[in-house]
Design an enzyme around this catalytic site. Structure first.
Site, PDB file in Angstrom:
ATOM      1  N   CYS A 176       0.620  -1.105  -0.017  1.00 57.72           N
ATOM      2  CA  CYS A 176      -0.092  -0.183  -0.023  1.00 57.72           C
ATOM      3  C   CYS A 176       0.850   1.386   0.052  1.00 57.72           C
ATOM      4  O   CYS A 176       0.505   2.259  -0.488  1.00 57.72           O
ATOM      5  CB  CYS A 176      -0.842  -0.045   1.280  1.00 57.72           C
ATOM      6  SG  CYS A 176      -0.176  -0.059   2.745  1.00 57.72           S
ATOM      7  N   TRP A 177       1.987   1.027   0.360  1.00 59.21           N
ATOM      8  CA  TRP A 177       2.847   2.317   0.670  1.00 59.21           C
ATOM      9  C   TRP A 177       3.290   2.849  -0.855  1.00 59.21           C
ATOM     10  O   TRP A 177       3.335   3.965  -1.305  1.00 59.21           O
ATOM     11  CB  TRP A 177       4.240   2.190   1.285  1.00 59.21           C
ATOM     12  CG  TRP A 177       5.129   0.889   0.816  1.00 59.21           C
ATOM     13  CD1 TRP A 177       4.886  -0.452   1.038  1.00 59.21           C
ATOM     14  CD2 TRP A 177       5.998   0.931  -0.500  1.00 59.21           C
ATOM     15  NE1 TRP A 177       5.846  -1.235   0.229  1.00 59.21           N
ATOM     16  CE2 TRP A 177       6.487  -0.384  -0.494  1.00 59.21           C
ATOM     17  CE3 TRP A 177       6.578   1.986  -1.143  1.00 59.21           C
ATOM     18  CZ2 TRP A 177       7.573  -0.660  -1.548  1.00 59.21           C
ATOM     19  CZ3 TRP A 177       7.738   1.625  -2.120  1.00 59.21           C
ATOM     20  CH2 TRP A 177       8.056   0.270  -2.235  1.00 59.21           C
TER      21      TRP A 177
END
Length: 174
Positions: free
Chosen positions: A5-6
């Protein structure tokens, strides 16, 4: 534990700047070789990536997808996963971690806010996460603010306003 998700959050911020997307990807030849420019340790580096991307039986990309069959997202993801170490950003902790020595757990909110405003003025792409790694997570506190714990967010803008003595930052996520 690391998740991706980063990276997706960073790509969402990049998508807000089409001028930068054009500077980051460049097709070298009709056979499908691309140059991907990534910022590593504050310096631009070029990574060669091909367009051989894993697809399922229906011809859809397996690991990353983009609307309108755009290739820049899966190409950047492929370039980022090349086997060498990355340290492309500065992290600003907003709470003490379990690695913080006793007595050093004080967070300087004014310094953090100054760094965020300076980064915005410099045109840096920014992201934020709600806990992760060794951070203690109070899920109900995040939910009460409309946030999801252990998720990365794209910081699109910063607004300076005070409410009950707390400086707030506005962000969104995809």
């Amino acid at each position: 534990m690391l998740g991706n998700c980063w990276l997706l959050s960073a790509l969402a911020v990049l998508a807000e700047r089409p001028d930068l997307v054009k500077k980051v990807t460049r097709k070298l030849c009709p056979e499908g070789a691309y140059q991907i420019r990534l910022c590593k340790d504050g310096k631009w580096t070029t990574v060669l990536a091909d367009n051989l991307l894993p697809c399922n039986s229906r011809g859809h990309l397996v690991y990353s997808q983009a609307k309108r069959k755009q290739l820049w997202i899966p190409l950047i993801k492929k370039a980022v996963t090349k086997p060498y170490s990355w340290d492309p950003c500065e992290s600003i902790p907003l709470q003490p971690s379990s690695f913080t020595p006793q007595g050093e757990g004080i967070i300087d909110e004014d310094l953090i806010w100054a760094k965020l405003l300076s980064s915005r003025a410099a045109g840096f792409l920014m992201g934020a996460s709600c806990g992760g790694g060794n951070m203690q997570v109070n899920e109900s506190e995040y939910h009460s603010m409309g946030l999801r714990p252990r998720l990365a967010y794209s910081v699109l803008d910063l607004q300076d306003y005070k409410r009950k003595g707390i400086v707030n930052c506005l962000w969104s996520y995809d």
